[in-house]
Enzyme design. Structure first.
Site, PDB file in Angstrom:
ATOM      1  N   ILE A  65      64.726  19.845 -52.469  1.00 58.41           N
ATOM      2  CA  ILE A  65      63.287  19.793 -52.186  1.00 58.41           C
ATOM      3  C   ILE A  65      62.904  21.032 -51.364  1.00 58.41           C
ATOM      4  O   ILE A  65      62.645  20.935 -50.160  1.00 58.41           O
ATOM      5  CB  ILE A  65      62.892  18.497 -51.438  1.00 58.41           C
ATOM      6  CG1 ILE A  65      63.460  17.259 -52.132  1.00 58.41           C
ATOM      7  CG2 ILE A  65      61.366  18.392 -51.337  1.00 58.41           C
ATOM      8  CD1 ILE A  65      63.255  15.963 -51.377  1.00 58.41           C
ATOM      9  N   PRO A  66      62.895  22.209 -51.998  1.00 61.70           N
ATOM     10  CA  PRO A  66      62.430  23.382 -51.252  1.00 61.70           C
ATOM     11  C   PRO A  66      60.964  23.197 -50.897  1.00 61.70           C
ATOM     12  O   PRO A  66      60.167  22.754 -51.732  1.00 61.70           O
ATOM     13  CB  PRO A  66      62.652  24.544 -52.236  1.00 61.70           C
ATOM     14  CG  PRO A  66      62.757  23.921 -53.582  1.00 61.70           C
ATOM     15  CD  PRO A  66      63.262  22.528 -53.370  1.00 61.70           C
ATOM     16  N   HIS A  67      60.615  23.504 -49.655  1.00 60.37           N
ATOM     17  CA  HIS A  67      59.264  23.237 -49.187  1.00 60.37           C
ATOM     18  C   HIS A  67      58.910  24.105 -47.992  1.00 60.37           C
ATOM     19  O   HIS A  67      59.806  24.628 -47.323  1.00 60.37           O
ATOM     20  CB  HIS A  67      59.115  21.760 -48.795  1.00 60.37           C
ATOM     21  CG  HIS A  67      60.036  21.358 -47.692  1.00 60.37           C
ATOM     22  ND1 HIS A  67      61.352  21.026 -47.903  1.00 60.37           N
ATOM     23  CD2 HIS A  67      59.837  21.263 -46.357  1.00 60.37           C
ATOM     24  CE1 HIS A  67      61.922  20.728 -46.744  1.00 60.37           C
ATOM     25  NE2 HIS A  67      61.027  20.869 -45.800  1.00 60.37           N
ATOM     26  N   CYS A  68      57.607  24.236 -47.747  1.00 62.88           N
ATOM     27  CA  CYS A  68      57.139  24.952 -46.558  1.00 62.88           C
ATOM     28  C   CYS A  68      55.641  24.772 -46.382  1.00 62.88           C
ATOM     29  O   CYS A  68      54.926  24.542 -47.344  1.00 62.88           O
ATOM     30  CB  CYS A  68      57.456  26.434 -46.656  1.00 62.88           C
ATOM     31  SG  CYS A  68      56.436  27.312 -47.857  1.00 62.88           S
TER      32      CYS A  68
END
Length: 151
Positions: A65-68
């Protein structure tokens, strides 16, 4: 608020062409940019990759879950991609990733974003959801699985 309020069939790729983590993030970010949910694609990707350097978002069970949070996102943006060959995300369990949820938010919408992350984590911890999710072959089936399990 439901996860499927943000994840749509148009933001799902059931067969990612990417072979690396960065390529997958770029492939999914492109969808969000074309949908108008990401205003500055390169800035968004830069922030996602910076977040990845702090620690892998590969959470295990073949999921990342790459996120920012970043000003480059309009509201909350979610895309999904499935990799048939698997991608090295330096996951905590050492396994390759086949399912990637790319998420971003404008800092003003951080509360919604955090609730969505919590919802997704809860669903992914459910064995029956994971089975249904793994069996979803199309975008429509994938969205139907989420709708079935969302409460």
């Amino acid at each position: 608020m439901r996860f499927t309020d943000f994840l749509t069939k148009e933001s799902c790729i059931m067969d990612l062409a990417s072979a690396t983590k960065e390529e997958a993030i770029r492939e999914l970010a492109d969808i969000l940019t074309r949908q108008g949910r990401v205003k500055d694609e390169e800035d968004f990707i830069k922030h996602v990759l910076e977040r990845e350097m702090l620690g892998s978002t590969g959470i295990g069970n073949g999921v990342a879950i790459p996120h920012c949070p970043t000003q480059s996102v309009e509201g909350v943006a979610v895309a999904f991609g499935r990799s048939r060959q698997g991608i090295d995300f330096q996951s905590f369990d050492g396994s390759e990733v086949n399912n990637i949820f790319l998420m971003g938010t404008n800092p003003q919408d951080l509360n919604i974003y955090l609730k969505l992350l919590a919802t997704l984590s809860k669903l992914l911890n459910d064995r029956i959801f994971r089975q249904d999710f793994a069996n979803a072959a199309t975008q429509e089936e994938l969205i139907a699985v989420f709708k079935k399990h969302e409460k």
